[in-house]
Design a protein around this motif. Structure first.
Motif, PDB file in Angstrom:
ATOM      1  N   CYS A  20     105.892 -69.571  21.699  1.00 26.76           N
ATOM      2  CA  CYS A  20     104.950 -68.313  21.867  1.00 26.76           C
ATOM      3  C   CYS A  20     103.625 -68.197  21.862  1.00 26.76           C
ATOM      4  O   CYS A  20     103.364 -69.088  23.136  1.00 26.76           O
ATOM      5  CB  CYS A  20     104.132 -69.415  19.996  1.00 26.76           C
ATOM      6  N   VAL A  51     108.015 -65.674  20.479  1.00 20.75           N
ATOM      7  CA  VAL A  51     107.285 -65.523  18.955  1.00 20.75           C
ATOM      8  C   VAL A  51     106.109 -64.577  19.370  1.00 20.75           C
ATOM      9  O   VAL A  51     105.165 -65.386  20.169  1.00 20.75           O
ATOM     10  CB  VAL A  51     107.844 -66.209  18.182  1.00 20.75           C
ATOM     11  N   ASN A  53     102.508 -63.632  18.458  1.00 22.44           N
ATOM     12  CA  ASN A  53     101.647 -64.341  16.567  1.00 22.44           C
ATOM     13  C   ASN A  53     100.506 -63.132  16.894  1.00 22.44           C
ATOM     14  O   ASN A  53      99.347 -63.136  16.788  1.00 22.44           O
ATOM     15  CB  ASN A  53     100.926 -65.370  17.198  1.00 22.44           C
ATOM     16  N   SER A  74     113.148 -61.458  19.891  1.00 25.51           N
ATOM     17  CA  SER A  74     111.768 -61.390  19.458  1.00 25.51           C
ATOM     18  C   SER A  74     111.452 -61.110  18.734  1.00 25.51           C
ATOM     19  O   SER A  74     111.969 -60.178  17.480  1.00 25.51           O
ATOM     20  CB  SER A  74     111.894 -59.620  20.305  1.00 25.51           C
ATOM     21  N   LEU A  75     110.619 -62.508  17.762  1.00 26.59           N
ATOM     22  CA  LEU A  75     110.488 -62.202  16.710  1.00 26.59           C
ATOM     23  C   LEU A  75     108.642 -61.472  16.635  1.00 26.59           C
ATOM     24  O   LEU A  75     107.849 -61.528  17.748  1.00 26.59           O
ATOM     25  CB  LEU A  75     110.177 -63.761  15.867  1.00 26.59           C
ATOM     26  N   GLU A  77     105.507 -63.210  13.806  1.00 25.98           N
ATOM     27  CA  GLU A  77     104.822 -64.018  13.030  1.00 25.98           C
ATOM     28  C   GLU A  77     103.180 -63.782  12.789  1.00 25.98           C
ATOM     29  O   GLU A  77     102.873 -63.550  13.124  1.00 25.98           O
ATOM     30  CB  GLU A  77     104.769 -65.635  13.995  1.00 25.98           C
ATOM     31  N   SER A  85     103.973 -69.971  14.004  1.00 20.80           N
ATOM     32  CA  SER A  85     104.813 -69.447  15.478  1.00 20.80           C
ATOM     33  C   SER A  85     106.195 -70.699  15.568  1.00 20.80           C
ATOM     34  O   SER A  85     107.388 -69.753  15.482  1.00 20.80           O
ATOM     35  CB  SER A  85     104.045 -68.539  16.568  1.00 20.80           C
ATOM     36  N   ARG A  88     108.453 -70.510  12.887  1.00 17.93           N
ATOM     37  CA  ARG A  88     109.194 -69.120  12.588  1.00 17.93           C
ATOM     38  C   ARG A  88     110.631 -69.143  14.337  1.00 17.93           C
ATOM     39  O   ARG A  88     111.645 -68.728  13.931  1.00 17.93           O
ATOM     40  CB  ARG A  88     108.599 -68.581  12.836  1.00 17.93           C
ATOM     41  N   ALA A  89     110.172 -69.786  14.770  1.00 20.76           N
ATOM     42  CA  ALA A  89     111.257 -70.084  15.910  1.00 20.76           C
ATOM     43  C   ALA A  89     112.356 -71.156  15.458  1.00 20.76           C
ATOM     44  O   ALA A  89     113.345 -71.019  16.033  1.00 20.76           O
ATOM     45  CB  ALA A  89     110.311 -70.468  17.322  1.00 20.76           C
TER      46      ALA A  89
END
Length: 320
Positions: A20, A51, A53, A74-75, A77, A85, A88-89
């Motif tokens: 994160c 993630v 943030n 790839s995300l 949050e 974060s 979310r992972a």
């Protein structure tokens, strides 16, 4: 060579490595460069969950630059905070295990293969951890930190429990830059969104509380000696101000978790008294003495601050 003697399973393990990040693209680039060089073998496949943030720097460009050479998921949050974060992972992870590290580490070549050894050898173990060695960027570790390392090492996440795969438990836990949790266990124990760093805030405890809850719930842990990382310490963190901010965060956590702490006015008096001693002794005594006052005053300032925000703070109850 593995330090575990249990027979290996023929089933391939899937590992989700999770990082994160918030506004640390320079360090993240170095972390990803090193991850690109790690050893892998046919016993496992892996994915790298990144993630972001709400970074305002070039984090996304750095992630995109590695998208063809690393198995990146790839995300973004949008809820600010390390715990948000991390949760979310967890939602995105498809692995049997989630291996947590940070955006400012350099992993050893055999970091992931060493974790794989442990996962296969002891499939009933709930969580794992490995060593963290701080590495100070030039000009290096200041003399006063070296002289007071036993007092300051927690600031820089130094963790080494030796070269044997010993048991981990509630009183002997890994640190946040290098630990792993079996995915089915991790989904039962999410990270508390009221804990963990938010932007540059210094209240941590997010992974510590998760690991403690797992241990209290009957989950056992294992130290993985060869799963090592280096923790990059930028020059702006090798400072008295950063040490102070870390221990202010510790004082805030003391109040949040009902740990022994001073009441509001007692904390204020203690903070003011030790701040005065720190300033008066800073240039007249050995570091061991004035750093002790710096730490004591910082913890007390944190307790005072948290009591001021939450005058009726009560101990938190462990949650699943």
């Amino acid at each position: 060579m593995s330090q575990y003697d249990s027979p290996k399973s023929s089933r391939q393990v899937k590992i989700s490595v999770a990082i994160c990040t918030w506004n640390r693209s320079r360090l993240l680039r170095r972390t990803l460069e090193r991850l690109r060089e790690i050893n892998v073998d046919d016993r496992f496949e892996w994915e790298l969950i990144l993630v972001d943030n709400n970074s305002s720097d070039d984090t996304q460009q750095v992630i995109n630059a590695f998208s063809e050479t690393l198995p990146i998921v790839s995300l973004i949050e949008t809820v600010q905070g390390h715990s948000a974060s991390r949760n979310r992972a967890i939602e995105a992870a498809s692995g049997d295990y989630i291996v947590w590290t940070d955006n400012d580490v350099l992993v050893a070549d055999d970091w992931l293969t060493s974790y794989c050894d442990a996962f296969i050898a002891e499939p009933d173990v709930a969580f794992f951890g490995g060593a963290i060695e701080p590495w100070f960027e030039p000009p290096g570790c200041p003399d006063w930190i070296e002289a007071t390392w036993d007092k300051c090492k927690s600031v820089y996440a130094a963790r080494d429990l030796g070269e044997q795969p010993i048991e981990l438990n509630e009183n002997r836990l890994p640190y946040g830059a290098n630990f792993a949790i079996r995915a089915d266990v991790q989904r039962q124990y999410r990270f508390d969104p009221t804990l963990g760093r938010v932007r540059s805030g210094m209240i941590g405890e997010d992974e510590t509380q998760v690991l403690k809850r797992i241990a209290r719930g009957g989950g056992n842990g294992r130290w993985v000696p060869n799963a090592k990382v280096q923790h990059i310490i930028p020059a702006d963190r090798a400072t008295e101000r950063y040490v102070q901010s870390y221990f202010v965060g510790q004082g805030q956590a003391n109040v949040m978790f009902g740990k022994p702490s001073r009441h509001r006015m007692a904390a204020f008096v203690d903070a003011a008294f030790h701040s005065l001693l720190y300033r008066s002794k800073r240039h007249r005594t050995q570091p061991d003495e004035w750093v002790s006052h710096l730490i004591r005053s910082s913890i007390s300032w944190g307790e005072f601050k948290m009591h001021s925000l939450k005058p009726t703070a009560t101990p938190r109850s462990p949650r699943r």
